[in-house]
Design an enzyme around this catalytic site. Structure first.
Site, PDB file in Angstrom:
ATOM      1  N   CYS A   2       0.828  -1.214   0.000  1.00 13.80           N
ATOM      2  CA  CYS A   2       0.000   0.000   0.000  1.00 13.80           C
ATOM      3  C   CYS A   2       0.858   1.259   0.000  1.00 13.80           C
ATOM      4  CB  CYS A   2      -0.866   0.056   1.261  1.00 13.80           C
ATOM      5  SG  CYS A   2      -1.802  -1.429   1.563  1.00 13.80           S
ATOM      6  N   ASN A 100      -0.896   1.539   5.914  1.00 12.48           N
ATOM      7  CA  ASN A 100      -0.038   0.582   5.211  1.00 12.48           C
ATOM      8  C   ASN A 100       0.548  -0.324   6.284  1.00 12.48           C
ATOM      9  OD1 ASN A 100       1.932  -0.767   3.754  1.00 12.48           O
ATOM     10  ND2 ASN A 100       3.302   0.999   3.621  1.00 12.48           N
ATOM     11  N   GLU A 487      18.562 -14.785 -11.596  1.00 13.47           N
ATOM     12  CA  GLU A 487      17.983 -13.442 -11.718  1.00 13.47           C
ATOM     13  C   GLU A 487      17.152 -13.329 -13.004  1.00 13.47           C
ATOM     14  OE1 GLU A 487      17.253 -11.091  -9.998  1.00 13.47           O
ATOM     15  OE2 GLU A 487      17.048  -9.366 -11.306  1.00 13.47           O
ATOM     16  N   GLU A 494       8.291 -12.794 -13.181  1.00 13.95           N
ATOM     17  CA  GLU A 494       7.618 -11.645 -12.571  1.00 13.95           C
ATOM     18  C   GLU A 494       6.742 -10.880 -13.548  1.00 13.95           C
ATOM     19  OE1 GLU A 494       9.876  -8.932  -9.547  1.00 13.95           O
ATOM     20  OE2 GLU A 494      11.284  -9.643 -11.040  1.00 13.95           O
ATOM     21  N   HIS A 510      20.357 -34.126 -13.014  1.00 15.95           N
ATOM     22  CA  HIS A 510      19.893 -34.641 -11.710  1.00 15.95           C
ATOM     23  C   HIS A 510      18.400 -34.400 -11.514  1.00 15.95           C
ATOM     24  CE1 HIS A 510      23.971 -35.583 -10.519  1.00 15.95           C
ATOM     25  NE2 HIS A 510      24.310 -34.426 -11.043  1.00 15.95           N
ATOM     26  N   LYS A 609       6.286  -3.293  -5.005  1.00 16.82           N
ATOM     27  CA  LYS A 609       7.694  -2.889  -5.102  1.00 16.82           C
ATOM     28  C   LYS A 609       8.418  -3.082  -3.781  1.00 16.82           C
ATOM     29  CE  LYS A 609      11.304  -0.996  -7.023  1.00 16.82           C
ATOM     30  NZ  LYS A 609      12.086  -1.910  -7.870  1.00 16.82           N
TER      31      LYS A 609
HETATM   32  C1  F6R Z   1      12.473  -8.527  -8.224  1.00 21.84           C
HETATM   33  C2  F6R Z   1      12.411  -7.635  -7.096  1.00 21.84           C
HETATM   34  C3  F6R Z   1      12.266  -8.238  -5.744  1.00 21.84           C
HETATM   35  C4  F6R Z   1      13.122  -7.448  -4.738  1.00 21.84           C
HETATM   36  C5  F6R Z   1      12.876  -7.967  -3.312  1.00 21.84           C
HETATM   37  C6  F6R Z   1      13.746  -7.253  -2.313  1.00 21.84           C
HETATM   38  O1  F6R Z   1      12.584  -7.826  -9.429  1.00 21.84           O
HETATM   39  O2  F6R Z   1      12.459  -6.446  -7.227  1.00 21.84           O
HETATM   40  O3  F6R Z   1      12.600  -9.589  -5.736  1.00 21.84           O
HETATM   41  O4  F6R Z   1      14.461  -7.585  -5.084  1.00 21.84           O
HETATM   42  O5  F6R Z   1      11.529  -7.755  -2.975  1.00 21.84           O
HETATM   43  O6  F6R Z   1      13.526  -5.876  -2.330  1.00 21.84           O
HETATM   44  P1  F6R Z   1      14.573  -4.880  -1.706  1.00 21.84           P
HETATM   45  O7  F6R Z   1      15.807  -4.928  -2.544  1.00 21.84           O
HETATM   46  O8  F6R Z   1      13.907  -3.536  -1.746  1.00 21.84           O
HETATM   47  O9  F6R Z   1      14.840  -5.356  -0.310  1.00 21.84           O
END
Ligand code: F6R
Length: 614
Positions: A2, A100, A487, A494, A510, A609
């Site tokens: 949020c 939030n 990655e 995602e 494996h 995010k």
């Molecule tokens: C993937 C992504 C997430 C963040 C994770 C950690 O693209 O952005 O996997 O890397 O949520 O977030 P931070 O770096 O803000 O601790």
């Protein structure tokens, strides 16, 4: 997660709240709402769906008033719906709040309130907060601040809260525990928000609230209070980020813009840490870290992080073991904090977090500190909780990262890790002077090489248009190519929602190879020269089972042409620095696949995010 915002000042509040909410959109949400005070009455407009629906509604039927609060909701308790959207009000509609976080004991509190006749309208945990504030406000005879202080004592869990009351039209009250909150005074009034981009157009001098703190916003000043209401003083923090860096700048999506910003971001991460010595050689000057004996004598280094930052940590393990010859472990923060890790006060714990606000990462950091470890943080956000609580902080200088899928934050984290590994390797006598020069020169050249890769974006775009419909996409590699595979698979799943996994190429036989068929694309990273032959065998194993193949390798390496339909080449650097370049085509590939699928890459479904809840 949020996003919350608030404004009190000289202008109409609703349009400003909408603008701020749009700046918080990237955090992920499913509904939005505002509450505005006008003529000592509170008016709420809230709805499921995008902010633009709320905006359109406010344009058709405006809400007047020069103070208000706003919210984007990422549902945790109760489905996304108009009723469950914030703001929530007390039964008389005299107090409104946005929240939030999560109230963990809300069921008990709800029952307690229901026992006193309160009727709930929503399924949210948040609604209990406003009814309790009202309970204390009406019952105790004190002011709104006193009622809030009493309420906060009852809440378990986390919160960033903003509250308006029709009885106090001259102020907004905000409080924080565990969820970020930033306040600042601009030319037209005072603002509060969950993150910096929402405040940037009004001020760059902000107050980061700490856990347990309360801010009372008036039109032209902000009072900071402790958990018992006592007055506190805090210097503002100046934010260097400019407004343009939080705008799309002509790109269709933030994610593409941020991928393209990587050459500059990596330069910005390198620049302040490289200098010339008396013989005009470029050397690393990592003075913010003070690599004292504790570092050079360390018996173990531990990386702790989540998601993409965790992948940066795995590269950190490979790099520190390779260059500095120190044993390194890497842990997912949510695993580290709940199992019984073995602590050693000589450990150095490196915590990585773009936002500096990830709940599990913060908890892991606190656990390590409580047990005597020295905590070193790599983060992108000045003033974030991580930056304030860690013993030492290294900033990645990536600028604001708005797209949910992390790109430039990752590459700049990895740049910082390489600088650390090289410098520690030199101090520990593990790298000769000549090799050190070669490595530093190679690292300095990476931003330019990254630009060359971005110049070839069309070839990745074409590749994505040919392959995006595959139902499975796997990524494999060995050594430094393995974390890059992880990655890349994360990025793809995602935003394109394609089933993708990463395998250490040696593990293929494996188990994972059972999944490979003609509806599979296997992306192979082949940058570790000593392992080329092994990779050729692995590629043959998947193509002979019908998989399409893409190989990402160095320019000038031509023998993969005989085993793979598609090749993408990278300008050559040291094998050990390959992640910084190899991840870029994978980010572009994920982006273009998402676009081909008609997804919104900046705001992937179900994701937020900044993961500020556990
Ligand atoms: C993937 C992504 C997430 C963040 C994770 C950690 O693209 O952005 O996997 O890397 O949520 O977030 P931070 O770096 O803000 O601790």
């Amino acid at each position: 997660m949020c996003g919350i915002t608030g404004y009190i000042g000289y202008d109409e509040a609703a349009p400003l709240l909408i603008r701020a909410l749009k700046k918080l959109e990237y955090r992920g949400y499913d509904s939005a709402g505002v509450a505005v005070i006008d003529n000592e009455r509170i008016f709420v407009r809230k709805m499921k769906g995008q902010i633009k629906l709320l905006d359109e509604s406010l344009l058709s039927f405006p809400l007047g008033g020069k103070a208000g609060i706003g919210h984007t909701r990422w549902a945790t308790h109760g489905e996304p719906s108009d009723i469950n959207s914030h703001p929530h009000t007390d039964s008389e509609g005299r107090i409104a709040i946005v929240h939030n976080g999560i109230v963990e004991n809300y069921i008990k509190l709800k029952q307690w309130l229901q026992g006193r006749g309160v009727v709930f309208r929503s399924d949210t945990d948040t609604e209990v907060i406003v009814h309790i504030i009202n309970y204390f406000y009406r019952g105790n005879g004190g002011g709104l601040l006193d009622a809030l202080i009493e309420t906060l004592k009852l809440l378990n869990g986390s919160y960033a809260l903003a509250i308006v009351s029709a009885d106090y039209p001259d102020r907004i009250i905000a409080a924080r525990k565990g969820s970020p909150l930033i306040a600042g005074v601009g030319k037209t009034g005072s603002f509060i928000a969950s993150d910096i981009p929402a405040l940037l157009e009004h001020t760059r001098d902000v107050i980061f609230l700490e856990d347990g703190e309360i801010a009372v916003l008036y039109r032209d000043h902000i009072e900071l209070r402790g958990s018992e209401g006592e007055a506190l003083k805090r210097e503002t923090t100046h934010i260097e980020w400019d407004i343009e860096s939080a705008e799309k700048g002509g790109y269709p999506h933030f994610m593409l813009k941020e991928i393209f910003e990587q050459p500059k971001a990596m330069s910005d991460a390198l620049g302040p840490r490289l200098k010339k010595d008396s013989a005009s050689n470029t050397i690393i000057d990592f003075d913010e870290v003070k690599l004292d004996e504790r570092w050079t004598q360390a018996r173990r280094i531990l990386f702790v992080a989540c998601g993409t930052a965790y992948h940066a940590g795995i590269i950190g393990k490979y790099a520190l073991e390779h260059f500095a010859r120190i044993p390194v472990e890497v842990d997912i923060a949510s695993e580290y904090r709940y199992r019984r890790p073995v602590f050693d006060k000589n450990d150095i714990v490196i915590v990585i977090s773009q936002s500096g606000e990830t709940a599990d990462t913060l908890a892991a950091m606190r656990l390590a500190k409580q047990n005597g470890s020295r905590v070193f943080a790599i983060t992108n956000v000045p003033g974030s909780t991580l930056s304030r609580e860690a013993d030492t902080v290294v900033y990645t200088y990536a600028g604001p990262e708005i797209a949910v899928a992390s790109t430039k934050a990752f590459t700049t984290q990895v740049v910082c890790i390489y600088l650390l590994a090289l410098e520690l390797g030199r101090l520990r006598g593990q790298i000769s002077a000549q090799d050190y020069q070669r490595y530093v020169a190679a690292l300095s050249a990476i931003p330019k090489q990254a630009r060359q890769i971005l110049d070839k974006k069309e070839s990745i775009q074409r590749l994505a248009s040919r392959q995006f419909n595959k139902t499975k996409m796997f990524f494999m590699g060995r050594q430094f190519d393995y974390p890059v595979s992880m990655e890349s698979a994360l990025k793809l799943k995602e935003i394109s929602y394609t089933h993708s996994e990463a395998f250490a190429a040696g593990e293929l036989k494996h188990g994972p190879i059972a999944l490979v068929d003609s509806d599979t694309l296997v992306v192979t990273f082949a940058t570790q020269k000593a392992l080329f032959e092994k990779m050729i065998s692995n590629i043959r194993e998947v193509t002979s089972r019908g998989a399409a193949s893409l190989v990402i390798t160095w320019e000038g390496v031509d023998f993969f042409d005989t085993v793979s339909d598609e090749i993408f080449t990278l300008p050559e650097t040291e094998d050990s620095f390959s992640p910084l370049l190899a991840v870029i085509p994978a980010q572009l590939f994920a982006y273009y696949c998402a676009v081909q699928h008609g997804n919104t890459p900046d705001k992937p479904r179900n994701l937020a995010k900044s993961v500020t809840v556990e």
